[in-house]
Motif scaffolding. Structure first.
Motif, mmCIF file in Angstrom:
data_model
loop_
_atom_site.group_PDB
_atom_site.id
_atom_site.type_symbol
_atom_site.label_atom_id
_atom_site.label_comp_id
_atom_site.label_asym_id
_atom_site.label_seq_id
_atom_site.Cartn_x
_atom_site.Cartn_y
_atom_site.Cartn_z
ATOM 1 N N SER A 194 0.434 -1.215 0.048
ATOM 2 C CA SER A 194 0.385 -0.173 -0.408
ATOM 3 C C SER A 194 0.740 1.322 0.208
ATOM 4 C CB SER A 194 -1.183 0.386 0.970
ATOM 5 O OG SER A 194 -0.618 -0.250 2.146
ATOM 6 N N VAL A 195 1.972 1.501 0.528
ATOM 7 C CA VAL A 195 2.722 2.536 0.271
ATOM 8 C C VAL A 195 4.205 1.905 -0.095
ATOM 9 C CG1 VAL A 195 4.359 3.538 1.445
ATOM 10 C CG2 VAL A 195 2.028 2.989 2.523
ATOM 11 N N VAL A 206 -1.762 4.236 -0.875
ATOM 12 C CA VAL A 206 -3.488 3.261 -1.234
ATOM 13 C C VAL A 206 -3.942 3.250 0.145
ATOM 14 C CG1 VAL A 206 -4.587 2.092 -2.114
ATOM 15 C CG2 VAL A 206 -3.190 2.481 -3.400
ATOM 16 N N LYS A 207 -5.250 3.792 0.387
ATOM 17 C CA LYS A 207 -6.160 3.683 1.507
ATOM 18 C C LYS A 207 -7.118 3.724 1.270
ATOM 19 C CE LYS A 207 -6.067 7.368 3.740
ATOM 20 N NZ LYS A 207 -6.367 8.432 4.668
ATOM 21 N N GLU A 208 -8.045 3.089 2.332
ATOM 22 C CA GLU A 208 -10.058 2.961 2.017
ATOM 23 C C GLU A 208 -10.146 4.483 1.806
ATOM 24 O OE1 GLU A 208 -10.920 0.278 1.705
ATOM 25 O OE2 GLU A 208 -9.899 -0.725 2.091
ATOM 26 N N ASN A 254 -15.852 4.158 -0.926
ATOM 27 C CA ASN A 254 -16.213 3.438 -2.659
ATOM 28 C C ASN A 254 -15.241 3.225 -2.729
ATOM 29 O OD1 ASN A 254 -15.464 6.241 -2.086
ATOM 30 N ND2 ASN A 254 -16.524 6.994 -4.052
ATOM 31 N N GLY A 255 -14.654 2.780 -2.068
ATOM 32 C CA GLY A 255 -12.848 1.542 -2.547
ATOM 33 C C GLY A 255 -12.033 2.271 -2.321
ATOM 34 N N ALA A 306 -10.497 5.246 -7.140
ATOM 35 C CA ALA A 306 -10.597 4.106 -8.090
ATOM 36 C C ALA A 306 -11.911 3.144 -7.309
ATOM 37 C CB ALA A 306 -10.150 3.118 -8.735
ATOM 38 N N GLU A 307 -11.963 1.896 -7.276
ATOM 39 C CA GLU A 307 -12.757 0.873 -6.910
ATOM 40 C C GLU A 307 -11.301 0.192 -6.132
ATOM 41 O OE1 GLU A 307 -15.810 -2.118 -9.122
ATOM 42 O OE2 GLU A 307 -16.861 0.070 -9.490
#
Length: 230
Positions: free
Chosen positions: A85-86, A109-111, A116-117, A155-156
């Motif tokens: 995620s990093v 990248v996180k929730e 909504n993704g 994004a999803e």
């Protein structure tokens, strides 16, 4: 004498009813047009903003610096951190701090905050304030000298990918490479970084690929049986 005939109440009611229907339909059509125009402006603004982020990120990745630190095994390696995620690296091409010689860049990248993704968060810190001397874990920006370039890319699902030399995930498997010689022979920074954005409405994922400028080859001396190109 000519008798002047006026409108009856029924005629006036019919006329008013027709007028109200025309006005209601016109208002509805105007509302649809304004909403569509507003959405188009919003989509254009979002696309323009996303394109600007891509241009800046491309320059940042190409300006990646081989800044050496100790890793968990006690070996000197260029600072580059990656997990699912990093991605974090040091660049000589700032995204935000234009007057700084080097900056620490974090792609996370996180929730999504809206549930909504996923969302992609891009942060930048002044390296002199967040100087990493070791590479054991990601150095998360926690002070006032860090700025968020964007957290509005959604994004999803979003994937961060790193292309290594020869596709290898293990530096020790490279030809001619030993733990003793790691600091003297290879830059070992990635060949490229890619970001994939998945959306069920689009069959194929959107992919951003950024090439690094670092040449992944020997730096100082030749090794027996190895021509310097990984």
């Amino acid at each position: 004498m000519i008798k002047q005939k006026g409108f009856t109440i029924v005629e006036m009611l019919i006329t008013l009813t027709i007028l109200m229907l025309v006005l209601a339909l016109s208002y509805q059509a105007l509302s649809v047009f304004l909403n569509a125009a507003s959405k188009n402006r919003s989509d254009f603004s979002k696309a323009q903003s996303t394109s600007l982020v891509r241009v800046k990120l491309r320059s940042s990745v190409r300006g990646m610096l081989d800044y050496y630190v100790l890793n968990s095994q006690g070996h000197m390696r260029p600072y580059f951190f990656q997990n699912d995620s990093v991605i974090q690296y040091i660049s000589v091409t700032p995204l935000i701090f234009s007057t700084e010689p080097e900056v620490l860049v974090t792609l996370q990248v996180k929730e999504s905050d809206f549930g909504n993704g996923k969302q992609l968060k891009i942060l930048e810190c002044k390296l002199k304030d967040r100087m990493p001397y070791e590479q054991n874990e990601v150095h998360f920006p926690i002070n006032d000298n860090c700025e968020v370039l964007t957290d509005k890319i959604y994004a999803e699902n979003i994937e961060l990918n790193v292309e290594r030399i020869n596709g290898s995930e293990n530096f020790l498997s490279l030809p001619g490479f030993t733990a003793v010689e790691d600091a003297l022979t290879f830059h070992l920074l990635p060949k490229s970084i890619s970001i994939k954005l998945y959306d069920s409405k689009i069959e194929q994922a959107t992919e951003w690929r950024f090439q690094t400028k670092i040449e992944n080859k020997r730096k100082y001396f030749a090794m027996d049986g190895f021509d310097g190109n990984a």
